[in-house]
Design a protein around this motif. Structure first.
Motif, PDB file in Angstrom:
ATOM      1  N   PRO A  65       3.937  16.247  -4.295  1.00  0.00           N
ATOM      2  CA  PRO A  65       3.800  14.939  -4.942  1.00  0.00           C
ATOM      3  C   PRO A  65       4.864  13.959  -4.445  1.00  0.00           C
ATOM      4  CG  PRO A  65       3.576  16.687  -6.553  1.00  0.00           C
ATOM      5  CD  PRO A  65       4.037  17.331  -5.282  1.00  0.00           C
ATOM      6  N   GLN A  66       4.518  12.675  -4.463  1.00  0.00           N
ATOM      7  CA  GLN A  66       5.401  11.643  -3.918  1.00  0.00           C
ATOM      8  C   GLN A  66       5.889  10.690  -5.015  1.00  0.00           C
ATOM      9  OE1 GLN A  66       6.298  11.601  -0.475  1.00  0.00           O
ATOM     10  NE2 GLN A  66       5.322  13.616  -0.708  1.00  0.00           N
ATOM     11  N   ASN A  67       6.924   9.918  -4.646  1.00  0.00           N
ATOM     12  CA  ASN A  67       7.485   8.869  -5.512  1.00  0.00           C
ATOM     13  C   ASN A  67       7.874   9.403  -6.888  1.00  0.00           C
ATOM     14  OD1 ASN A  67       7.149   6.870  -3.501  1.00  0.00           O
ATOM     15  ND2 ASN A  67       5.010   6.604  -4.093  1.00  0.00           N
ATOM     16  N   ILE A  68       8.640  10.481  -6.879  1.00  0.00           N
ATOM     17  CA  ILE A  68       9.109  11.077  -8.126  1.00  0.00           C
ATOM     18  C   ILE A  68      10.335  10.316  -8.627  1.00  0.00           C
ATOM     19  CG2 ILE A  68       9.940  13.191  -9.217  1.00  0.00           C
ATOM     20  CD1 ILE A  68       8.576  14.723  -6.912  1.00  0.00           C
ATOM     21  N   THR A  69      10.338   9.988  -9.900  1.00  0.00           N
ATOM     22  CA  THR A  69      11.499   9.348 -10.513  1.00  0.00           C
ATOM     23  C   THR A  69      11.957  10.188 -11.696  1.00  0.00           C
ATOM     24  OG1 THR A  69      10.148   7.987 -11.998  1.00  0.00           O
ATOM     25  CG2 THR A  69      10.721   7.046  -9.852  1.00  0.00           C
ATOM     26  N   ALA A  70      13.266  10.231 -11.901  1.00  0.00           N
ATOM     27  CA  ALA A  70      13.863  10.947 -13.031  1.00  0.00           C
ATOM     28  C   ALA A  70      14.680   9.941 -13.832  1.00  0.00           C
ATOM     29  CB  ALA A  70      14.740  12.091 -12.545  1.00  0.00           C
ATOM     30  N   THR A  71      14.281   9.700 -15.074  1.00  0.00           N
ATOM     31  CA  THR A  71      14.922   8.690 -15.907  1.00  0.00           C
ATOM     32  C   THR A  71      15.642   9.359 -17.068  1.00  0.00           C
ATOM     33  OG1 THR A  71      13.157   7.133 -15.361  1.00  0.00           O
ATOM     34  CG2 THR A  71      14.541   6.594 -17.247  1.00  0.00           C
ATOM     35  N   PRO A  72      16.971   9.179 -17.167  1.00  0.00           N
ATOM     36  CA  PRO A  72      17.727   9.824 -18.248  1.00  0.00           C
ATOM     37  C   PRO A  72      17.617   9.064 -19.557  1.00  0.00           C
ATOM     38  CG  PRO A  72      19.216   8.544 -16.889  1.00  0.00           C
ATOM     39  CD  PRO A  72      17.849   8.431 -16.248  1.00  0.00           C
ATOM     40  N   ALA A  73      17.912   9.761 -20.645  1.00  0.00           N
ATOM     41  CA  ALA A  73      17.939   9.159 -21.976  1.00  0.00           C
ATOM     42  C   ALA A  73      18.815  10.049 -22.857  1.00  0.00           C
ATOM     43  CB  ALA A  73      16.528   9.019 -22.535  1.00  0.00           C
ATOM     44  N   ASN A  74      18.689   9.861 -24.162  1.00  0.00           N
ATOM     45  CA  ASN A  74      19.454  10.652 -25.122  1.00  0.00           C
ATOM     46  C   ASN A  74      18.880  12.063 -25.201  1.00  0.00           C
ATOM     47  OD1 ASN A  74      20.812  11.744 -27.274  1.00  0.00           O
ATOM     48  ND2 ASN A  74      20.216  10.201 -28.752  1.00  0.00           N
ATOM     49  N   SER A  75      19.596  13.032 -24.622  1.00  0.00           N
ATOM     50  CA  SER A  75      19.219  14.455 -24.662  1.00  0.00           C
ATOM     51  C   SER A  75      17.925  14.767 -23.932  1.00  0.00           C
ATOM     52  CB  SER A  75      19.111  14.952 -26.117  1.00  0.00           C
ATOM     53  OG  SER A  75      20.316  14.751 -26.802  1.00  0.00           O
ATOM     54  N   GLN A  76      17.461  13.878 -23.066  1.00  0.00           N
ATOM     55  CA  GLN A  76      16.235  14.178 -22.331  1.00  0.00           C
ATOM     56  C   GLN A  76      16.197  13.439 -20.993  1.00  0.00           C
ATOM     57  OE1 GLN A  76      13.094  12.715 -24.959  1.00  0.00           O
ATOM     58  NE2 GLN A  76      12.722  11.016 -23.563  1.00  0.00           N
ATOM     59  N   ILE A  77      15.337  13.946 -20.102  1.00  0.00           N
ATOM     60  CA  ILE A  77      15.072  13.322 -18.804  1.00  0.00           C
ATOM     61  C   ILE A  77      13.561  13.266 -18.636  1.00  0.00           C
ATOM     62  CG2 ILE A  77      15.272  13.568 -16.301  1.00  0.00           C
ATOM     63  CD1 ILE A  77      17.962  14.966 -16.780  1.00  0.00           C
ATOM     64  N   THR A  78      13.050  12.077 -18.306  1.00  0.00           N
ATOM     65  CA  THR A  78      11.611  11.896 -18.125  1.00  0.00           C
ATOM     66  C   THR A  78      11.282  11.778 -16.647  1.00  0.00           C
ATOM     67  OG1 THR A  78      11.359  10.818 -20.278  1.00  0.00           O
ATOM     68  CG2 THR A  78       9.634  10.429 -18.646  1.00  0.00           C
ATOM     69  N   LEU A  79      10.323  12.581 -16.202  1.00  0.00           N
ATOM     70  CA  LEU A  79       9.887  12.594 -14.807  1.00  0.00           C
ATOM     71  C   LEU A  79       8.519  11.928 -14.684  1.00  0.00           C
ATOM     72  CD1 LEU A  79      10.737  16.337 -14.146  1.00  0.00           C
ATOM     73  CD2 LEU A  79      12.073  14.401 -13.325  1.00  0.00           C
ATOM     74  N   THR A  80       8.345  11.123 -13.649  1.00  0.00           N
ATOM     75  CA  THR A  80       7.040  10.552 -13.319  1.00  0.00           C
ATOM     76  C   THR A  80       6.829  10.680 -11.821  1.00  0.00           C
ATOM     77  OG1 THR A  80       7.931   8.314 -13.020  1.00  0.00           O
ATOM     78  CG2 THR A  80       7.143   8.901 -15.225  1.00  0.00           C
ATOM     79  N   TRP A  81       5.574  10.731 -11.391  1.00  0.00           N
ATOM     80  CA  TRP A  81       5.262  10.834  -9.970  1.00  0.00           C
ATOM     81  C   TRP A  81       3.842  10.324  -9.735  1.00  0.00           C
ATOM     82  CZ3 TRP A  81       6.033  14.879 -13.321  1.00  0.00           C
ATOM     83  CH2 TRP A  81       4.938  15.690 -13.615  1.00  0.00           C
ATOM     84  N   ASP A  82       3.529  10.079  -8.470  1.00  0.00           N
ATOM     85  CA  ASP A  82       2.180   9.637  -8.117  1.00  0.00           C
ATOM     86  C   ASP A  82       1.209  10.806  -8.242  1.00  0.00           C
ATOM     87  OD1 ASP A  82       3.186   7.160  -7.575  1.00  0.00           O
ATOM     88  OD2 ASP A  82       3.106   7.345  -5.386  1.00  0.00           O
ATOM     89  N   ALA A  83       0.052  10.542  -8.815  1.00  0.00           N
ATOM     90  CA  ALA A  83      -0.967  11.585  -8.916  1.00  0.00           C
ATOM     91  C   ALA A  83      -1.418  12.017  -7.525  1.00  0.00           C
ATOM     92  CB  ALA A  83      -2.155  11.078  -9.724  1.00  0.00           C
ATOM     93  N   SER A  84      -1.542  13.323  -7.327  1.00  0.00           N
ATOM     94  CA  SER A  84      -1.956  13.865  -6.031  1.00  0.00           C
ATOM     95  C   SER A  84      -3.474  13.974  -5.965  1.00  0.00           C
ATOM     96  CB  SER A  84      -1.336  15.251  -5.803  1.00  0.00           C
ATOM     97  OG  SER A  84       0.069  15.182  -5.785  1.00  0.00           O
ATOM     98  N   LEU A  85      -4.050  13.569  -4.853  1.00  0.00           N
ATOM     99  CA  LEU A  85      -5.493  13.642  -4.662  1.00  0.00           C
ATOM    100  C   LEU A  85      -5.945  15.100  -4.729  1.00  0.00           C
ATOM    101  CD1 LEU A  85      -8.101  12.062  -3.976  1.00  0.00           C
ATOM    102  CD2 LEU A  85      -7.586  12.488  -1.554  1.00  0.00           C
ATOM    103  N   ASN A  86      -6.973  15.363  -5.533  1.00  0.00           N
ATOM    104  CA  ASN A  86      -7.590  16.679  -5.689  1.00  0.00           C
ATOM    105  C   ASN A  86      -6.716  17.687  -6.433  1.00  0.00           C
ATOM    106  OD1 ASN A  86      -9.955  15.937  -4.191  1.00  0.00           O
ATOM    107  ND2 ASN A  86      -8.768  16.170  -2.310  1.00  0.00           N
TER     108      ASN A  86
END
Length: 266
Positions: A65-86
């Motif tokens: 998967p591409q364009n992964i981001t990791a965003t910190p917060a209070n006691s957690q980290i949220t990950l997002t990424w581009d959906a992979s074809l198929n």
């Protein structure tokens, strides 16, 4: 080259029951020739695959998967990424170090995001993401990392709406103008937006009346260092540290520190 088809075939592999003739590359009949080649993979599906699905299998595992981001917060980290074809699902792995062992923290994810919760304050975590498709799990992405908010950043966010050490939220600022800067307000657990009256510590004596004591409130942030100093005069050039606490020694609640010298010696 296709040599023949039979659309009336309804037999399933499970219909063979227990048999010793589940050959790969060989007929059940000794007169038939063996497969002149090699097998790279073998799978049994519950249905006939379409031409497009066969093409996906031939293409091999999905790319990372591409364009992964990791965003910190209070006691957690949220990950997002581009959906992979198929892709049919995703797997998230986590490690405490860049070159460490990455363990699965989430699998069979349908959406291209994940929140890792329940993490400690000010901790750094590294993540990889892989996509799974018809051909199985693909290669993992390059690691991304983020650091959760520290305890004091969480305190700033709760009281000032920002984690930045600036403006009214700066450690040296005193927005409620009570003579206690924000760092001191944080360290003793008071409200930085509510003016307080009275001294931070309370001066007292030990039960035998021989030593002075200083009582104040502390919090359990291991990043802080508390130090109590004593001197014979407020104008004395050099004060002597009589007590200090940091790291795991910091506890939440009232702390009373006795002077190391007798009152009579001051």
């Amino acid at each position: 080259v296709l040599s023949g088809t039979n659309t009336g075939m309804t037999f399933k592999p499970s219909g063979m029951g227990s048999t010793t003739q589940n050959y790969l590359g060989r007929s059940q009949y000794s007169a038939d020739p063996y497969l002149n080649g090699s097998l790279d993979d073998f799978r049994i599906y519950t249905r006939a695959l379409s031409a497009s699905e066969v093409s996906l299998l031939a293409a091999g595992p999905l790319p990372a998967p591409q364009n992964i981001t990791a965003t910190p917060a209070n006691s957690q980290i949220t990950l997002t990424w581009d959906a992979s074809l198929n892709a049919t699902s995703y797997t998230v792995r986590r490690s405490a170090s860049l070159s460490g062992t990455y363990s699965i923290v989430a699998s069979n994810l349908i959406n291209a995001n994940y929140s890792d919760t329940g993490l400690g304050d000010g901790t750094t975590w590294y993540y990889t993401i892989s996509a799974t498709g018809l051909a199985g799990e693909g290669v993992a992405s390059a690691p991304v990392s983020a650091t959760t908010y520290t305890a004091i950043e969480n305190w700033r966010l709760a009281n000032f709406g920002t984690i930045a050490n600036s403006g009214n939220a700066a450690g040296g600022a005193d927005p409620d103008k009570d003579g206690r800067n924000n760092l001191l307000e944080y360290a003793i657990g008071s409200d930085p937006n509510q003016s307080d009256v009275g001294a931070v510590p309370v001066l007292g004596k030990t039960a035998d009346g021989l030593h002075l004591t200083l009582t104040f409130n502390s919090i359990a942030d291991p990043a802080l260092t508390y130090t109590v100093e004593a001197a014979d005069s407020p104008n004395q050039a050099v004060w002597t540290a009589i007590w200090t606490s940091t790291g795991a020694s910091n506890t939440a609640g009232s702390v009373t520190v006795p002077d190391t010298e007798l009152i009579s010696d001051h």
